[in-house]
Motif scaffolding. Structure first.
Motif, PDB file in Angstrom:
ATOM      1  N   ILE A  66      49.407 138.008  54.010  1.00 51.14           N
ATOM      2  CA  ILE A  66      49.932 139.442  54.098  1.00 51.14           C
ATOM      3  C   ILE A  66      51.679 138.830  54.207  1.00 51.14           C
ATOM      4  O   ILE A  66      51.811 137.209  54.337  1.00 51.14           O
ATOM      5  N   PRO A  67      52.120 139.225  52.937  1.00 57.37           N
ATOM      6  CA  PRO A  67      53.619 138.862  52.385  1.00 57.37           C
ATOM      7  C   PRO A  67      54.472 138.582  54.267  1.00 57.37           C
ATOM      8  O   PRO A  67      54.696 139.436  54.886  1.00 57.37           O
ATOM      9  N   VAL A  75      51.873 134.539  54.046  1.00 56.49           N
ATOM     10  CA  VAL A  75      50.865 134.426  55.293  1.00 56.49           C
ATOM     11  C   VAL A  75      49.746 134.798  55.667  1.00 56.49           C
ATOM     12  O   VAL A  75      49.641 135.555  55.370  1.00 56.49           O
ATOM     13  N   LYS A  76      48.592 133.412  55.661  1.00 55.35           N
ATOM     14  CA  LYS A  76      48.157 133.621  56.348  1.00 55.35           C
ATOM     15  C   LYS A  76      47.821 134.077  58.176  1.00 55.35           C
ATOM     16  O   LYS A  76      48.426 133.117  58.864  1.00 55.35           O
ATOM     17  N   ARG A  77      47.162 134.970  58.218  1.00 58.67           N
ATOM     18  CA  ARG A  77      47.597 135.847  59.771  1.00 58.67           C
ATOM     19  C   ARG A  77      46.108 135.563  60.076  1.00 58.67           C
ATOM     20  O   ARG A  77      45.365 136.969  59.816  1.00 58.67           O
ATOM     21  N   PRO A 126      50.906 142.814  63.331  1.00 60.93           N
ATOM     22  CA  PRO A 126      52.222 142.001  64.080  1.00 60.93           C
ATOM     23  C   PRO A 126      53.414 142.938  63.073  1.00 60.93           C
ATOM     24  O   PRO A 126      53.578 143.944  62.240  1.00 60.93           O
ATOM     25  N   THR A 127      54.692 143.413  64.078  1.00 59.73           N
ATOM     26  CA  THR A 127      56.108 144.179  63.242  1.00 59.73           C
ATOM     27  C   THR A 127      56.703 143.402  62.610  1.00 59.73           C
ATOM     28  O   THR A 127      57.661 143.932  61.295  1.00 59.73           O
ATOM     29  N   LYS A 128      56.487 141.779  62.641  1.00 60.79           N
ATOM     30  CA  LYS A 128      57.596 141.121  61.878  1.00 60.79           C
ATOM     31  C   LYS A 128      56.802 140.040  61.276  1.00 60.79           C
ATOM     32  O   LYS A 128      55.849 139.378  62.024  1.00 60.79           O
ATOM     33  N   VAL A 129      56.716 139.611  59.946  1.00 63.02           N
ATOM     34  CA  VAL A 129      55.553 138.606  59.882  1.00 63.02           C
ATOM     35  C   VAL A 129      56.200 137.563  58.862  1.00 63.02           C
ATOM     36  O   VAL A 129      57.656 138.304  58.064  1.00 63.02           O
ATOM     37  N   LEU A 130      56.509 135.964  59.576  1.00 57.99           N
ATOM     38  CA  LEU A 130      57.547 135.453  59.121  1.00 57.99           C
ATOM     39  C   LEU A 130      56.948 133.850  58.584  1.00 57.99           C
ATOM     40  O   LEU A 130      56.060 133.699  58.701  1.00 57.99           O
ATOM     41  N   CYS A 131      57.217 133.331  57.424  1.00 55.41           N
ATOM     42  CA  CYS A 131      55.992 132.040  56.809  1.00 55.41           C
ATOM     43  C   CYS A 131      56.928 130.777  57.522  1.00 55.41           C
ATOM     44  O   CYS A 131      55.790 130.238  57.936  1.00 55.41           O
TER      45      CYS A 131
END
Length: 175
Positions: A66-67, A75-77, A126-131
């Motif tokens: 996911i970016p 980002v690997k989730r 997820p609502t927000k994805v951060l590296c």
């Protein structure tokens, strides 16, 4: 992957327990398409409760790219899915009671494992994805990733109308 439920729904009410592979290669949402980079086989157990009521459990793990919401780096989730569904295949979705789940992943005598897990992934998305927590994002002028280096763009400065609010935060750190 489809699992045949005829043994569970017949008069014998045999429990079906299978380990199948997830056929989904990507997750398609309105926000984009996200590749599944690793996945484990899905362990599915379907038990008869009464009438046409079934208890379905499914367990698996998968990883999706996911970016990052700030810098767009991938980002690997990880998703660890353990779902339990109590369904009645004899009722339509309009007739469901509160203790029953929707059964739109069952078509006739077949359980669609990919459809069941897609809904589980969607509900845990997820609502927000951060590296990383301190991700600086992209320059809003040139698009440079500010995590990897700075750019030579002019600092557009802060809006002078917000100076009162800025001063409030400087003077009163407790606010």
């Amino acid at each position: 992957m489809l699992i045949n439920l005829s043994d569970v729904l017949s008069d014998q009410h045999k429990t079906v327990e299978e380990t199948v592979r997830l056929e989904m290669e990507e997750i398609r949402l309105q926000s984009g398409t996200y590749p599944i980079i690793s996945k484990e086989p899905v362990h599915v157990k379907v038990e008869h409760i009464r009438g046409k009521e079934l208890l379905i459990t499914a367990e698996t793990r998968l990883s999706v790219m996911i970016p990052c919401d700030r810098c767009l780096e991938d980002v690997k989730r990880e998703f660890e899915l353990n779902c339990v569904k109590h369904v009645d295949v004899g009722l339509s979705d309009a007739e469901l009671t509160e203790e029953l789940d929707e059964s739109n992943f069952i078509d006739g005598y077949h359980l669609d494992v990919d459809k069941l897990l897609f809904h589980e992934i969607l509900s845990s998305w997820p609502t927000k994805v951060l590296c990383r927590e301190d991700c600086k994002g992209l320059c809003n002028v040139c698009g440079q990733n500010l995590n990897t280096g700075s750019c030579n763009c002019e600092d557009t400065g802060l809006d002078p109308r917000m100076s009162v609010v800025r001063d409030l935060f400087k003077n009163f750190k407790e606010v």
